[in-house]
Motif scaffolding. Structure first.
Motif, PDB file in Angstrom:
ATOM      1  N   GLY A  24      -2.274   1.106   1.475  1.00 38.98           N
ATOM      2  CA  GLY A  24      -2.991   0.305   0.498  1.00 38.98           C
ATOM      3  C   GLY A  24      -4.473   0.297   0.811  1.00 38.98           C
ATOM      4  O   GLY A  24      -4.877   0.416   1.979  1.00 38.98           O
ATOM      5  N   GLN A  43      -5.704  -2.695  -4.174  1.00 38.01           N
ATOM      6  CA  GLN A  43      -5.639  -4.154  -4.074  1.00 38.01           C
ATOM      7  C   GLN A  43      -7.035  -4.711  -4.287  1.00 38.01           C
ATOM      8  O   GLN A  43      -8.011  -4.196  -3.747  1.00 38.01           O
ATOM      9  CB  GLN A  43      -5.125  -4.541  -2.690  1.00 38.01           C
ATOM     10  CG  GLN A  43      -5.168  -6.034  -2.392  1.00 38.01           C
ATOM     11  CD  GLN A  43      -4.679  -6.345  -1.002  1.00 38.01           C
ATOM     12  OE1 GLN A  43      -3.487  -6.494  -0.774  1.00 38.01           O
ATOM     13  NE2 GLN A  43      -5.599  -6.432  -0.046  1.00 38.01           N
ATOM     14  N   VAL A  90      -1.817   2.228  -2.928  1.00 37.84           N
ATOM     15  CA  VAL A  90      -1.778   1.013  -3.730  1.00 37.84           C
ATOM     16  C   VAL A  90      -3.161   0.364  -3.674  1.00 37.84           C
ATOM     17  O   VAL A  90      -3.692   0.100  -2.601  1.00 37.84           O
ATOM     18  CB  VAL A  90      -0.724   0.027  -3.193  1.00 37.84           C
ATOM     19  CG1 VAL A  90      -0.798  -1.308  -3.933  1.00 37.84           C
ATOM     20  CG2 VAL A  90       0.668   0.629  -3.315  1.00 37.84           C
ATOM     21  N   PHE A 109       4.577  -1.574  -2.750  1.00 37.88           N
ATOM     22  CA  PHE A 109       4.293  -0.477  -1.822  1.00 37.88           C
ATOM     23  C   PHE A 109       5.415   0.552  -1.787  1.00 37.88           C
ATOM     24  O   PHE A 109       5.261   1.615  -1.188  1.00 37.88           O
ATOM     25  CB  PHE A 109       4.016  -1.042  -0.428  1.00 37.88           C
ATOM     26  CG  PHE A 109       2.676  -1.713  -0.334  1.00 37.88           C
ATOM     27  CD1 PHE A 109       1.539  -0.976  -0.064  1.00 37.88           C
ATOM     28  CD2 PHE A 109       2.548  -3.071  -0.570  1.00 37.88           C
ATOM     29  CE1 PHE A 109       0.302  -1.581  -0.009  1.00 37.88           C
ATOM     30  CE2 PHE A 109       1.319  -3.690  -0.527  1.00 37.88           C
ATOM     31  CZ  PHE A 109       0.180  -2.940  -0.250  1.00 37.88           C
ATOM     32  N   ILE A 122      -2.698  -1.728   5.076  1.00 36.74           N
ATOM     33  CA  ILE A 122      -3.757  -1.843   4.065  1.00 36.74           C
ATOM     34  C   ILE A 122      -5.106  -1.804   4.768  1.00 36.74           C
ATOM     35  O   ILE A 122      -5.316  -2.516   5.759  1.00 36.74           O
ATOM     36  CB  ILE A 122      -3.632  -3.170   3.281  1.00 36.74           C
ATOM     37  CG1 ILE A 122      -2.227  -3.335   2.712  1.00 36.74           C
ATOM     38  CG2 ILE A 122      -4.674  -3.231   2.161  1.00 36.74           C
ATOM     39  CD1 ILE A 122      -1.931  -4.738   2.227  1.00 36.74           C
TER      40      ILE A 122
END
Length: 344
Positions: A262, A285, A283, A11, A241
């Protein structure tokens, strides 16, 4: 921020040949050690509110598999329980919340202190953090307001999501008021998890998929925007996230939120689209279909390789596109982790 954690360094923009790994529902019914401990605990809620046992469950998968992060063992419905709805879990049926909420409940909900009511959860976070190696991260979590509200309104799992949309259209002040309360309480809950030791937090909006655009913006995107901004303002170095399941290309609206670090992609999302449209902003995931881990073998490895190749040149966290099912053989999980480590 200097850290030994591959997960947290991702991150910060670092790219790894073998990306960090953790799995949704990595602690749970597919593990025999969990089932053994669950049988000793009493009810599921007894397990959630026992810091020693809940910490042990959180740590179990990291003892078995080479993972980079633990995720707190708890449940997304602990907030409604702390607000005063009676929560129970019925075998082969799922959660039950009694009674279903109505407008008359909102004033009492506003007065409830969920941080005080969920102190055992924060004890679990502290105990778990103390038991983790320095290179392992601890992820806290909460259900997103809309997903939690669906259970509160239905009194349990939804049979027909359309009924709840109709409730929004028929009683907008009530549903908006409930979402506002859950938004505020979720910020309090996640900040307390962070203060107890969580390194990152994730918000699960399992029932965001299929909502019409104006409704999605109203009950999912805007509340998650408020929560993520509040967390980043108070704890700017903690990654946030978002995992809104089933939103398709509307994922871009979440990825553009100021507080979103995220984004969890589900198994239905085209990973090539995610790479092209999301990966330069947040990011990425996840993505892998959890059902592939039931049979394992070449199909699982080929699918994993697709994600590893697509996201090899951007910060990426390997994960599933939803959680493990109880039928998942632990040996297939071990094989998947080993494959990612060898081929990342």
């Amino acid at each position: 921020m200097t850290t030994d954690s591959k997960f947290l360094r991702t991150f910060e923009g670092e790219i790894f040949a073998s990306p960090p790994i953790w799995f949704m529902r990595q602690a749970g019914r597919y593990l025999p050690e969990y089932r053994e401990l669950r049988a000793k605990a009493g009810s599921f809620l007894d397990l959630c509110f026992n810091p020693e046992l809940a910490s042990e469950v959180t740590l179990q998968p990291l003892r078995r598999f080479d993972l980079d992060a633990a995720i707190l063992f708890a449940d997304i419905l602990l907030i409604p329980h702390a607000l005063g709805q009676k929560l129970s879990f019925v075998e082969n049926e799922g959660p039950r919340l009694e009674p279903p909420v109505s407008m008359k409940d909102l004033d009492a909900f506003r007065e409830r202190d969920v941080v005080k009511g969920l102190s055992a959860v924060f004890d679990t976070v502290s105990k778990t953090k103390a038991g983790l190696a320095p290179d392992k991260a601890l992820i806290g979590f909460a259900g997103a307001p809309w997903t939690v509200a669906t259970y509160m309104l239905a009194g349990g799992p939804m049979k027909d999501p359309g009924v709840l949309r109709k409730r929004l259209y028929q009683e907008p002040d009530f549903v908006d008021g409930l979402i506002d309360i859950l938004t505020e309480k979720t910020v309090d809950y996640l900040l307390a998890q962070i203060d107890a030791g969580a390194d990152a937090v994730q918000l699960f909006d399992t029932w965001a998929g299929g909502l019409p655009w104006p409704v999605l913006d109203r009950v999912s995107i805007r509340p998650l925007d408020q929560i993520s901004k509040a967390i980043k303002k108070a704890r700017p170095h903690v990654p946030v996230i978002l995992f809104p399941k089933g939103v398709g290309e509307k994922a871009l609206d979440y990825a553009l939120l100021q507080g979103c670090n995220g984004f969890g992609i589900d198994y239905a999302m085209d990973p090539a689209w995610a790479r092209a449209n999301l990966a330069e902003r947040v990011v990425i995931q996840g993505g892998l279909d959890p059902l592939l881990t039931i049979t394992g073998g070449k199909a699982m490895e080929d699918a994993a390789e697709t994600y590893l190749k697509l996201f090899h040149d951007v910060p990426y966290v390997f994960n599933l596109g939803h959680g493990f099912t109880p039928e998942t053989p632990p040996e297939n999980v071990a094989a998947l982790v080993n494959f990612v480590r060898r081929n990342g």
